[in-house]
Motif scaffolding. Structure first.
Motif, PDB file in Angstrom:
ATOM      1  N   GLU A   1      42.444  74.285   5.660  1.00  0.00           N
ATOM      2  CA  GLU A   1      42.236  72.898   5.266  1.00  0.00           C
ATOM      3  C   GLU A   1      43.540  72.104   5.239  1.00  0.00           C
ATOM      4  OE1 GLU A   1      39.743  72.549   1.809  1.00  0.00           O
ATOM      5  OE2 GLU A   1      38.287  73.967   2.633  1.00  0.00           O
ATOM      6  N   THR A   2      44.672  72.804   5.355  1.00  0.00           N
ATOM      7  CA  THR A   2      45.982  72.158   5.464  1.00  0.00           C
ATOM      8  C   THR A   2      46.725  72.807   6.617  1.00  0.00           C
ATOM      9  OG1 THR A   2      46.097  71.710   3.090  1.00  0.00           O
ATOM     10  CG2 THR A   2      48.176  71.687   4.305  1.00  0.00           C
ATOM     11  N   ILE A   3      47.230  71.989   7.519  1.00  0.00           N
ATOM     12  CA  ILE A   3      48.078  72.500   8.595  1.00  0.00           C
ATOM     13  C   ILE A   3      49.502  72.090   8.284  1.00  0.00           C
ATOM     14  CG2 ILE A   3      48.695  72.309  11.031  1.00  0.00           C
ATOM     15  CD1 ILE A   3      45.746  72.105  11.689  1.00  0.00           C
ATOM     16  N   ASN A   4      50.378  73.096   8.199  1.00  0.00           N
ATOM     17  CA  ASN A   4      51.791  72.858   7.946  1.00  0.00           C
ATOM     18  C   ASN A   4      52.526  72.944   9.283  1.00  0.00           C
ATOM     19  OD1 ASN A   4      54.434  72.744   7.122  1.00  0.00           O
ATOM     20  ND2 ASN A   4      54.224  74.329   5.557  1.00  0.00           N
ATOM     21  N   TYR A   5      53.022  71.824   9.752  1.00  0.00           N
ATOM     22  CA  TYR A   5      53.772  71.775  11.005  1.00  0.00           C
ATOM     23  C   TYR A   5      55.115  72.506  10.869  1.00  0.00           C
ATOM     24  CZ  TYR A   5      50.814  68.050  13.046  1.00  0.00           C
ATOM     25  OH  TYR A   5      49.777  67.315  13.570  1.00  0.00           O
ATOM     26  N   GLY A   6      55.586  72.641   9.634  1.00  0.00           N
ATOM     27  CA  GLY A   6      56.912  73.201   9.426  1.00  0.00           C
ATOM     28  C   GLY A   6      57.958  72.184   9.853  1.00  0.00           C
ATOM     29  N   LYS A   7      59.101  72.678  10.314  1.00  0.00           N
ATOM     30  CA  LYS A   7      60.161  71.791  10.816  1.00  0.00           C
ATOM     31  C   LYS A   7      59.994  71.655  12.317  1.00  0.00           C
ATOM     32  CE  LYS A   7      63.498  72.975   7.265  1.00  0.00           C
ATOM     33  NZ  LYS A   7      64.809  73.583   6.958  1.00  0.00           N
ATOM     34  N   ILE A   8      59.821  70.421  12.770  1.00  0.00           N
ATOM     35  CA  ILE A   8      59.665  70.155  14.205  1.00  0.00           C
ATOM     36  C   ILE A   8      60.650  69.076  14.617  1.00  0.00           C
ATOM     37  CG2 ILE A   8      57.250  70.882  14.329  1.00  0.00           C
ATOM     38  CD1 ILE A   8      56.431  67.945  14.175  1.00  0.00           C
ATOM     39  N   ASP A   9      60.949  69.026  15.895  1.00  0.00           N
ATOM     40  CA  ASP A   9      61.905  68.048  16.398  1.00  0.00           C
ATOM     41  C   ASP A   9      61.244  66.714  16.696  1.00  0.00           C
ATOM     42  OD1 ASP A   9      64.145  69.731  16.339  1.00  0.00           O
ATOM     43  OD2 ASP A   9      63.570  70.634  18.252  1.00  0.00           O
ATOM     44  N   LYS A  10      62.023  65.672  16.567  1.00  0.00           N
ATOM     45  CA  LYS A  10      61.565  64.331  16.898  1.00  0.00           C
ATOM     46  C   LYS A  10      61.084  64.318  18.349  1.00  0.00           C
ATOM     47  CE  LYS A  10      63.065  59.548  17.114  1.00  0.00           C
ATOM     48  NZ  LYS A  10      64.166  58.605  16.917  1.00  0.00           N
ATOM     49  N   GLY A  11      59.928  63.729  18.575  1.00  0.00           N
ATOM     50  CA  GLY A  11      59.390  63.630  19.925  1.00  0.00           C
ATOM     51  C   GLY A  11      58.645  64.870  20.414  1.00  0.00           C
ATOM     52  N   SER A  12      58.554  65.905  19.585  1.00  0.00           N
ATOM     53  CA  SER A  12      57.847  67.118  20.015  1.00  0.00           C
ATOM     54  C   SER A  12      56.335  66.910  19.929  1.00  0.00           C
ATOM     55  CB  SER A  12      58.285  68.321  19.175  1.00  0.00           C
ATOM     56  OG  SER A  12      57.952  68.122  17.827  1.00  0.00           O
ATOM     57  N   ASN A  13      55.577  67.880  20.408  1.00  0.00           N
ATOM     58  CA  ASN A  13      54.122  67.789  20.427  1.00  0.00           C
ATOM     59  C   ASN A  13      53.575  67.752  18.994  1.00  0.00           C
ATOM     60  OD1 ASN A  13      51.381  68.050  20.787  1.00  0.00           O
ATOM     61  ND2 ASN A  13      51.477  69.926  21.958  1.00  0.00           N
ATOM     62  N   GLY A  14      52.883  66.680  18.651  1.00  0.00           N
ATOM     63  CA  GLY A  14      52.340  66.516  17.306  1.00  0.00           C
ATOM     64  C   GLY A  14      50.864  66.836  17.197  1.00  0.00           C
ATOM     65  N   GLU A  15      50.278  67.426  18.248  1.00  0.00           N
ATOM     66  CA  GLU A  15      48.841  67.725  18.209  1.00  0.00           C
ATOM     67  C   GLU A  15      48.569  69.079  17.576  1.00  0.00           C
ATOM     68  OE1 GLU A  15      46.046  66.521  21.441  1.00  0.00           O
ATOM     69  OE2 GLU A  15      45.756  68.696  21.591  1.00  0.00           O
ATOM     70  N   ARG A  16      47.615  69.108  16.676  1.00  0.00           N
ATOM     71  CA  ARG A  16      47.154  70.340  16.037  1.00  0.00           C
ATOM     72  C   ARG A  16      45.630  70.291  15.987  1.00  0.00           C
ATOM     73  NH1 ARG A  16      51.875  70.583  16.759  1.00  0.00           N
ATOM     74  NH2 ARG A  16      53.479  71.516  15.449  1.00  0.00           N
ATOM     75  N   ILE A  17      45.010  71.456  15.740  1.00  0.00           N
ATOM     76  CA  ILE A  17      43.549  71.535  15.745  1.00  0.00           C
ATOM     77  C   ILE A  17      43.045  72.226  14.480  1.00  0.00           C
ATOM     78  CG2 ILE A  17      41.535  72.462  16.948  1.00  0.00           C
ATOM     79  CD1 ILE A  17      43.156  72.260  19.541  1.00  0.00           C
ATOM     80  N   PHE A  18      42.123  71.562  13.801  1.00  0.00           N
ATOM     81  CA  PHE A  18      41.397  72.169  12.690  1.00  0.00           C
ATOM     82  C   PHE A  18      40.128  72.777  13.280  1.00  0.00           C
ATOM     83  CE2 PHE A  18      43.812  68.974  10.299  1.00  0.00           C
ATOM     84  CZ  PHE A  18      44.200  69.696   9.181  1.00  0.00           C
ATOM     85  N   VAL A  19      39.913  74.064  13.040  1.00  0.00           N
ATOM     86  CA  VAL A  19      38.720  74.754  13.541  1.00  0.00           C
ATOM     87  C   VAL A  19      37.780  75.000  12.368  1.00  0.00           C
ATOM     88  CG1 VAL A  19      37.865  76.843  14.687  1.00  0.00           C
ATOM     89  CG2 VAL A  19      40.061  75.853  15.376  1.00  0.00           C
ATOM     90  N   PHE A  20      36.494  74.723  12.589  1.00  0.00           N
ATOM     91  CA  PHE A  20      35.492  74.967  11.550  1.00  0.00           C
ATOM     92  C   PHE A  20      34.277  75.650  12.155  1.00  0.00           C
ATOM     93  CE2 PHE A  20      34.392  70.814  13.246  1.00  0.00           C
ATOM     94  CZ  PHE A  20      33.012  70.841  13.324  1.00  0.00           C
ATOM     95  N   THR A  21      33.502  76.279  11.278  1.00  0.00           N
ATOM     96  CA  THR A  21      32.262  76.932  11.671  1.00  0.00           C
ATOM     97  C   THR A  21      31.114  76.310  10.893  1.00  0.00           C
ATOM     98  OG1 THR A  21      33.439  79.000  12.052  1.00  0.00           O
ATOM     99  CG2 THR A  21      31.053  79.149  11.839  1.00  0.00           C
ATOM    100  N   ASN A  22      30.023  76.042  11.577  1.00  0.00           N
ATOM    101  CA  ASN A  22      28.821  75.557  10.914  1.00  0.00           C
ATOM    102  C   ASN A  22      28.148  76.769  10.283  1.00  0.00           C
ATOM    103  OD1 ASN A  22      26.259  74.732  10.152  1.00  0.00           O
ATOM    104  ND2 ASN A  22      25.898  73.524  11.994  1.00  0.00           N
ATOM    105  N   VAL A  23      28.230  76.897   8.968  1.00  0.00           N
ATOM    106  CA  VAL A  23      27.652  78.034   8.253  1.00  0.00           C
ATOM    107  C   VAL A  23      26.284  77.696   7.659  1.00  0.00           C
ATOM    108  CG1 VAL A  23      29.862  79.138   7.757  1.00  0.00           C
ATOM    109  CG2 VAL A  23      28.921  77.497   6.129  1.00  0.00           C
ATOM    110  N   GLY A  24      25.774  76.513   7.974  1.00  0.00           N
ATOM    111  CA  GLY A  24      24.450  76.116   7.503  1.00  0.00           C
ATOM    112  C   GLY A  24      23.383  76.490   8.520  1.00  0.00           C
ATOM    113  N   ASP A  25      22.187  75.972   8.297  1.00  0.00           N
ATOM    114  CA  ASP A  25      21.098  76.268   9.218  1.00  0.00           C
ATOM    115  C   ASP A  25      20.588  75.018   9.943  1.00  0.00           C
ATOM    116  OD1 ASP A  25      19.845  75.041   7.122  1.00  0.00           O
ATOM    117  OD2 ASP A  25      18.559  76.717   6.599  1.00  0.00           O
ATOM    118  N   GLN A  26      21.391  73.949   9.896  1.00  0.00           N
ATOM    119  CA  GLN A  26      21.092  72.709  10.605  1.00  0.00           C
ATOM    120  C   GLN A  26      22.348  72.254  11.338  1.00  0.00           C
ATOM    121  OE1 GLN A  26      18.015  71.017  10.495  1.00  0.00           O
ATOM    122  NE2 GLN A  26      17.322  72.914   9.522  1.00  0.00           N
ATOM    123  N   PRO A  27      22.195  71.448  12.401  1.00  0.00           N
ATOM    124  CA  PRO A  27      23.386  70.948  13.113  1.00  0.00           C
ATOM    125  C   PRO A  27      24.263  70.084  12.202  1.00  0.00           C
ATOM    126  CG  PRO A  27      21.396  70.572  14.399  1.00  0.00           C
ATOM    127  CD  PRO A  27      20.953  71.035  13.043  1.00  0.00           C
TER     128      PRO A  27
END
Length: 134
Positions: A27-53
């Protein structure tokens, strides 16, 4: 009148038993220390654990420097979904931002967070590529 409340009560129990729910790998993504201008894209992955879409209606970020992208299609029960987040790494310094998800889940709002520190220096990898390209 008793019949009405009994039917209403049973309907509420049935509704809650078939609720949509999702579980995030983190639920929290820690980029850590990154350089200016570096890739800022990250992905949160989740699973549908219910029984409906699960349908993500919208996602709102705490500032314009954070751009989230929601899944276009409903995530079916048992399937995984992704929420992509891009942070503008042209801003030097620490950051802590929130992303609020609005969906049809049992709890319709969910807050995720990103944090990290953007350095103003260039990394050794960039220095190596500059030296070898000359």
């Amino acid at each position: 009148m008793k019949v009405f409340f009994t039917v209403l009560f049973l309907g509420l129990i049935n509704f809650s038993a078939t609720a949509q729910e999702f579980k995030f790998e983190e639920e929290t993504i820690n980029y850590g220390k990154i350089d200016k201008g570096s890739n800022g894209e990250r992905i949160f992955v989740f699973t549908n654990v219910g029984d409906q879409p699960i349908i993500i209606k919208k996602i709102q970020s705490s500032c314009g420097c954070t751009v989230p992208k929601k899944p276009e299609k409903p995530v079916m029960p048992g399937e995984k979904g992704e929420i992509k987040v891009s942070y503008a790494t042209n801003r030097v310094g620490g950051f802590s931002k929130s992303i609020t998800i609005y969906s049809n889940a049992k709890n319709p709002t969910k807050v995720l967070r990103i944090k990290g520190l953007v350095n103003k220096g260039i990394s050794l990898e960039k220095e190596k590529s500059i030296l070898t390209d000359s």
